[in-house]
Design a protein around this motif. Sequence first.
Motif: not given
Length: 845
Positions: A508-509, A717-720, A786-797
């Motif tokens: 995830d870096e 997503a990990v920023l280093s 490290l700085l951890n950031l998060y985002k929700r993922m959705f499936p595609k049709w």
Amino acid sequence: MALATKHRASALKQQNKKHKVLGHRTKGQLTKVNKGRVAIATLSRRAKKELSREERKNQMKQIRSQKREEATSRKRAIGTANNPPFLVTIVPLSPDINPRKVISALTSCDPEATITTSAQGVVHLSSLRYKQRFSFIIPPVNDLYAILDSVKVSNTLMLLWPSRDELEDAADLLLSSIMAQALPATVHISASMEDMAHKAASRVQEEMDTEGLDEELGARLVLGPSPAKKSNRKIQMRQRMIKEIESRFPGNAKLFSVDNDQEAMLVLRHIGSQKQRPVFFKDNRPHMMAEKVEFEEKGPTGTLKVSGYVRGQPLSVNGLVHIPGWGDFQMSHTYLVDDPHPLERRGKNATMASEEPQLIEEADPERQETLISTNEVDPMEGEQTWPTQEELEEAEASVKAKPKTKRVPKGTSEYQAAWILDSEEEDGDEDDDSNSEMDNSEFAPVDAMSQDGCEQDEEDEEEDEEEYETMTMPDTEGANYDDKYDYKEEMDALEKLRAAREDAVFPDEIDTPKDIPSRIRFQKYRGLQSFRTSSWDADENLPVDYSRIFQFKNFIHSKKRILKEEREGALPGWYVIVHVQDVPRHLYDSQVTSQAPLVLFGLLPHEQKMSVMNVVIKSHPLGHYRPIKSKERLIFHIGFRRFANCPIFSEHSTGNKHKFARYFHPGTTVVASMFAPITFPPVSVLMFRERPDGAQDLVGTGSLYDMNPKRIVVKRAVLSGYPFKINRKSAVIRYMFFNREDILWFKPVELRTKWGRRGHIKEALGTHGHMKCYFDGQLKAQDTILLNLYKRMFPKWTFDPHVARPPPLYTFRTSGNAADSSDEENEENPPAKKAKVVQFHNSGL
């Protein structure tokens, strides 16, 4: 001499605190507090312990009798006069085995049995000796989908084992797929040793004819060893087969043969008396194996008339049916036909078959299930401007490379034109020469704009147009090589492997972008204090596709309610004709061309509607040899369905949030989420990956987890960054950001290090991304922040119900296959000689 003094305790003597009992209380104290009340768990345990020895024995006896009655009722529900016959699918595990010989041995062992064959090639055997009926079907041995569809509706799977030490790769793929899908009751048959020896002798004879072997050596190979050695070798082969079966089917390694009538009768008896294995998706839904298929065309679509025995549950005409590989359809009528394969044809109990079918049920438009699978969405809510088809075609035409042209004298052939240099090169050379001459000349150049010069140029151009022509030259340089070599595909595969390896080493870096501010690049991300306990609203910022799907208020309760409902319609064991309406013509033509068996499954309520499906997939060692990227197109076999989709992967973990997996690495287990029709578990899952040549690899097996659109899949997503100056509890960090505004934007997010330190951003230093941070301890110089950031993922049709069939499992260099032809056909038209080497599409892992 010192006098002895008496010891006196000091006033400053240490006084230790008394021991605190904390929450411990005695039984008497608990009795006073509870005031006679007893917990429910204690009551249940006490009631269980109070059973006497005789009562426990009686309870176990009742449980055993209940299980025995269930197994007996499951056996009696198949094969008798008023129930559907045993459906047996015969699958050879080698192309050298002829399954027609096994059927001929089983049908000829009982002279009193009645043998009939349906239009789709299903062989029916009615045995008066055992008072049971059997149906045998041989799907095409080269068609993986045909074999899997036949096994889905079969009661018994008959495997024909070759006399080899190990199975071929194609047979291993076939057997692994069948076992992962849902294995019914199995019967193991050994191939005829004499038949295999005859095939080996014919193979040696071919080698003698083609390679010119020594006649004496060839004669010894053809004749084979002595009878004593043959019997010893037969015993060794049988032991090896039993050992192979025991390794794949523990506890079910009984091996049969059909070399004589007694052994064939023993096989029939074993099929009729063995324990039937329950399969949920088959036992709780009506299903049919088509024994006769007709198509009545009505415009672009038509009515498909399918005849066969109803199995499993009652089939209602107001419900929907699913044909694997075709989709969901409605029914218009169901007709009852007298059983064409009764158990008794003579005597008092004999029945006369009538030609006219009786109407059982006609579809009611008010009660009939609709084919609507999605909700209606207003397209103006999220209006977007899309390019038209004409604009897309124009763009593609402009991108295409223009053909190469060359200006040559008239009458020049294509071969001669290839030796003429390009006009641009010639003009350039002439210009260079003229310029050099002009530079070295002592005289001044002639005025090019004079009237005489213009007239002379016009005359030269007219002469050139008369003498020259433009010819389109073919680009033959490297054409033969590039036809079989796709450079772009190879580079893409290399990039995928590098990205998967980097993700495994540095999960995830992400490198902080320099050209885009981080607050814009990661504007959809957020920070979390704790991934496990922090709240996340499941209905927040949902995409438009989520407005098209359906969701249960309580999925488990809905499933229980639907399974408990009483069903009406054609009962199991009836021989019916089902009219399936609005079936496209090309689907029927493809089924006729492939000669694959046709199966029907009745759907439970709501199973035609779309929702978010989550399946647990475990890596399969047979075909999963490289990582699979998330959102890659894969082929799924989920119970009775078959479709293609591009799922997103996530970790199989507990909690309300699950970490997004960029890659499905070999040897791991993930959860795949995608838009798919609702299916009630438990259901088996097979996942295949399609190669560029059309072949398929089995990359994963598993089961259906749930139908839950509220499953939160979070991408991290990990920023280093790296320490620049280290103090006792503070440090200056660089390379995480490159401007002051980004530091202030992400200041509330907590920092972590690879060595376990925690901290936060204190302030920004300068304007180039340096920042002062505080930590709970002193950092090490080799540590990484490290700085951890998060985002929700959705499936595609990306749901696609139509999947192309894979290439044949066994490919021969010459035509002719003993497994596909009957004995009579072999006697009249002997097959052509086969190649000595059998090539498998699914080998070469």
